[in-house]
Scaffold this active site. Structure first.
Site, mmCIF file in Angstrom:
data_model
loop_
_atom_site.group_PDB
_atom_site.id
_atom_site.type_symbol
_atom_site.label_atom_id
_atom_site.label_comp_id
_atom_site.label_asym_id
_atom_site.label_seq_id
_atom_site.Cartn_x
_atom_site.Cartn_y
_atom_site.Cartn_z
ATOM 1 N N GLU A 42 -3.908 8.958 -0.067
ATOM 2 C CA GLU A 42 -4.550 8.909 -1.381
ATOM 3 C C GLU A 42 -6.071 8.872 -1.237
ATOM 4 O OE1 GLU A 42 -4.286 6.115 -5.416
ATOM 5 O OE2 GLU A 42 -3.737 5.288 -3.467
ATOM 6 N N LYS A 115 -1.585 10.448 -11.788
ATOM 7 C CA LYS A 115 -0.954 9.145 -11.545
ATOM 8 C C LYS A 115 -0.593 8.452 -12.859
ATOM 9 C CE LYS A 115 -1.843 5.014 -8.692
ATOM 10 N NZ LYS A 115 -2.805 4.468 -7.704
ATOM 11 N N CYS A 152 0.744 6.187 -4.876
ATOM 12 C CA CYS A 152 0.572 4.765 -4.583
ATOM 13 C C CYS A 152 1.364 3.856 -5.524
ATOM 14 C CB CYS A 152 -0.900 4.416 -4.550
ATOM 15 S SG CYS A 152 -1.245 2.892 -3.617
#
Length: 293
Positions: A42, A115, A152
């Protein structure tokens, strides 16, 4: 059909060119080892700037079609005929996203994910920087496999993994930045982190690939250490390859997608699902039904 996947881990500094060059070198190393789908960590262009809140870091964001590292990785993907999910800080009008461009093996952008789950903890100050993603969970067709990508904090949510598999994902990939808890120095989440991803693999009968960063990073008085431990699981949740906490490394594994598909079909967890009983998953408190439009 077999596919060879790879995950990487590396340190990052404020020398963006050096970071991108190192990431590119790791991609070439993985390709030399036969990898066809290669996962970088990331936000690998820079240190994890979300360790604190500084408005100057918004200058790091670019629109997807003007993002220089994506353009560079498109050339690499085309040259090596590999699939590269590229994590980047995206600017879209007044909004900013933690995003991934999925670069296919011909250099084209096959998919674009923003995300969905944005953390807000000490030293993970992402809500200051990122708008919650609006793309939804996806399964993206690439030359070698249909892949789902989360970022994540997304990987802690079983709903996200299940949604991507329901859409047809054959592999789940998670670029990651996770490490020490600055205000809980006795907490080591590494085993918990790996166990959650192994659970996604086992529950959904799908291999999982996760790439984390390594090294110490600091901003002002805040310092944290990222614990690497990148991993590849099989479709039963067993760890096939795992990195240590400190080494820059490439991990590769070859997966038989047909074998995975047959096992998933025979096991029955998707046959026996009861979506009619899962309404509470559409609420925040497990009780109230959200209004429909």
């Amino acid at each position: 059909m077999q596919v060879t996947v790879a995950c990487t881990q590396m340190r990052c500094s404020w020398d963006i060119e050096a970071n991108v060059a190192r990431a590119e070198a790791l991609v070439h190393q993985a390709a030399d080892e036969g990898a066809q789908i290669i996962l970088l960590q990331e936000l690998f262009e820079t240190p994890y700037f979300c360790i604190d809140e500084q408005t100057k870091h918004f200058d790091l964001a670019h629109p997807i079609d003007e993002q220089p590292t994506i353009q560079r990785m498109q050339k690499v993907a085309r040259e090596r005929e590999v699939v590269l999910p590229v994590s980047f800080f995206e600017r879209a009008g007044p909004a900013h996203y933690n995003a991934v461009a999925i670069v296919d093996a011909d250099g084209s952008i096959a998919g674009h994910y923003r995300k969905s789950h944005i953390p807000d903890f000490p030293s993970y100050e992402e809500k200051f920087y990122f708008t919650p993603g609006d793309t939804g969970f996806q399964a993206v067709d690439t030359r070698y496999a249909r892949i789902g990508v989360g970022i994540c904090w997304d990987q802690w949510f079983p709903e996200a993994a299940r949604a991507m598999v329901l859409k047809g994902a054959e592999l789940l990939l998670y670029p990651t930045a996770i490490g020490s808890e600055v205000y809980s120095p006795d907490l080591d989440s590494k085993d918990h982190w790996q166990t959650v991803m192994r659970g996604h693999a086992a529950a959904n009968i799908i291999p999982v690939i996760a790439s984390n960063r390594i090294g110490k990073e600091s901003s002002n008085a805040v310092e944290m250490e990222f614990y690497g431990s990148s991993l590849i699981t099989d479709h039963l949740g067993a760890i096939v390859k795992s990195a240590d906490r400190k080494s820059e490394i490439v991990l590769t594994a070859t997966i038989d997608l047909d074998e995975v598909r047959l096992y998933r079909r025979s096991w029955g967890v998707f046959r026996d699902r009861r979506p009619d009983l899962y309404g509470s998953l559409l609420t925040l408190d497990g009780q109230h039904t959200l209004p429909t439009s």
